[in-house]
Design a protein around this motif. Structure first.
Motif, short mmCIF file in Angstrom:
data_model
loop_
_atom_site.label_atom_id
_atom_site.label_comp_id
_atom_site.label_asym_id
_atom_site.label_seq_id
_atom_site.Cartn_x
_atom_site.Cartn_y
_atom_site.Cartn_z
N GLY A 13 0.79 -1.22 0.00
CA GLY A 13 0.00 0.00 0.00
C GLY A 13 0.82 1.26 0.00
O GLY A 13 2.03 1.26 -0.24
N ALA A 14 0.14 2.38 0.32
CA ALA A 14 0.75 3.71 0.22
C ALA A 14 1.04 4.35 1.58
O ALA A 14 1.57 5.46 1.63
CB ALA A 14 -0.17 4.63 -0.58
N SER A 15 0.69 3.70 2.67
CA SER A 15 0.83 4.31 4.00
C SER A 15 2.26 4.20 4.52
O SER A 15 2.96 3.21 4.27
CB SER A 15 -0.12 3.64 5.00
N LEU A 24 -6.17 0.13 5.67
CA LEU A 24 -7.47 0.46 5.11
C LEU A 24 -8.39 1.15 6.11
O LEU A 24 -9.54 1.45 5.80
CB LEU A 24 -8.12 -0.81 4.55
N GLY A 25 -7.90 1.40 7.33
CA GLY A 25 -8.69 2.08 8.34
C GLY A 25 -8.53 3.59 8.25
O GLY A 25 -7.41 4.10 8.22
N ALA A 34 -3.43 8.62 1.85
CA ALA A 34 -2.89 7.27 1.74
C ALA A 34 -4.00 6.23 1.89
O ALA A 34 -4.02 5.23 1.17
CB ALA A 34 -1.81 7.05 2.79
N VAL A 35 -4.92 6.47 2.82
CA VAL A 35 -6.03 5.54 3.01
C VAL A 35 -6.91 5.48 1.76
O VAL A 35 -7.32 4.41 1.31
CB VAL A 35 -6.86 5.91 4.25
N ARG A 36 -7.19 6.66 1.19
CA ARG A 36 -7.99 6.68 -0.05
C ARG A 36 -7.29 5.90 -1.16
O ARG A 36 -7.94 5.16 -1.92
CB ARG A 36 -8.25 8.12 -0.50
N ALA A 37 -5.99 6.09 -1.28
CA ALA A 37 -5.24 5.36 -2.31
C ALA A 37 -5.31 3.86 -2.06
O ALA A 37 -5.49 3.07 -3.00
CB ALA A 37 -3.79 5.83 -2.33
N ASN A 38 -5.18 3.46 -0.80
CA ASN A 38 -5.23 2.04 -0.48
C ASN A 38 -6.61 1.45 -0.75
O ASN A 38 -6.75 0.33 -1.26
CB ASN A 38 -4.86 1.82 0.98
N GLU A 44 -9.83 -1.87 -7.01
CA GLU A 44 -9.29 -2.28 -8.30
C GLU A 44 -8.87 -3.74 -8.27
O GLU A 44 -9.10 -4.49 -9.23
CB GLU A 44 -8.10 -1.40 -8.67
N GLY A 45 -8.27 -4.15 -7.16
CA GLY A 45 -7.77 -5.51 -7.06
C GLY A 45 -8.85 -6.57 -7.09
O GLY A 45 -8.60 -7.71 -7.51
N ILE A 46 -10.07 -6.21 -6.66
CA ILE A 46 -11.16 -7.19 -6.69
C ILE A 46 -12.12 -6.94 -7.85
O ILE A 46 -13.17 -7.57 -7.94
CB ILE A 46 -11.92 -7.24 -5.35
N GLY A 47 -11.74 -6.01 -8.72
CA GLY A 47 -12.51 -5.80 -9.93
C GLY A 47 -13.75 -4.94 -9.76
O GLY A 47 -14.68 -5.04 -10.57
#
Length: 234
Positions: A13-15, A24-25, A34-38, A44-47
């Motif tokens: 992730g980006a944090s 993701l919290g 960073a949370v928004r990016a994660n 995206e990863g789950i489509g």
């Protein structure tokens, strides 16, 4: 319907520290960007698109929210979500508590549950099963996954607390690695699900305290949160 389940780790992730890196919290003090990016990377990863992920304002209770479509903000003061909507992902955030992912593929009903000590004690799982039945699920068809959490060998509690939780969640009392009173919430929840007639119960044996690739509030605070996600595909 096909029920899909994903449990994240802290990697990729980006944090930055101490939330590195796939936190993701959004309530633990991390950089909101960073949370928004994660969260975007998770979607995206789950489509799915980010708006198709439904989050909770978790409060260690037994309130269950039923969602019919995307919601702009986390569902207030709830620890379980149920839906019949395909392509809508329900998310539980944890860092030692037990995430429980439930699905009846035939009925097209899924649920995500945040079950910490308090929530497990007061019955968040029975409340979730009741809400799923109201949407057409049958316990015998439900498949459950108990995700990674603090294990009984690492979860020391006072003897009085252990006895109280065991009274409400039989099977949860245990001894820690050092021989002191402990709680194995996954064992108690497994028994509760089995007693309710849930057809198939799986368990991810990883301990969040011992497994360095997972977030653990007991091992390191402040820290991030991993996500347990469930959704349906047609």
């Amino acid at each position: 319907m096909r029920v899909r389940r994903v449990i994240t780790t802290r990697q990729g992730g980006a944090s930055g520290a101490p939330y590195e890196s796939f936190n993701l919290g959004d309530h633990v003090g991390d950089d909101p960007a960073a949370v928004r990016a994660n969260r975007g990377r998770l979607a995206e990863g789950i489509g799915l698109t980010p708006d198709r992920l439904v989050w909770m304002e978790q409060v260690h209770g037994r309130t269950v929210g039923v969602v019919k479509g995307p919601v702009a903000d986390p569902v207030e003061a709830t620890d379980a979500l149920v839906t019949t909507e395909p392509g809508l992902a329900l998310v539980a955030l944890v860092a030692d508590c037990v995430p429980v992912l439930l699905g009846d593929a035939e009925a097209g009903v899924i649920a995500a549950v945040h079950a910490g000590r308090v929530g497990a004690r007061v019955g968040v799982i029975p409340a979730t099963l009741a809400a799923m039945r109201e949407q057409g699920a049958e316990p015998s068809r439900i498949e459950a996954l108990l995700g990674p959490s603090v294990c009984g060998e690492c979860y020391e509690v006072p003897a009085a607390m252990q006895a109280d939780v065991e009274k409400h969640l039989p099977g949860s009392a245990c001894k820690t690695r050092s021989g002191t009173p402990g709680l194995d919430l996954r064992a108690g929840l497994w028994q509760q699900l089995a007693d309710a007639g849930v057809g198939r119960i799986g368990l991810d044996p990883r301990c969040t305290v011992e497994e360095q690739t997972l977030f653990s509030h007991r091992r390191q605070a402040p820290t991030g949160r991993l996500a347990a996600v469930v959704w349906m595909e047609q």
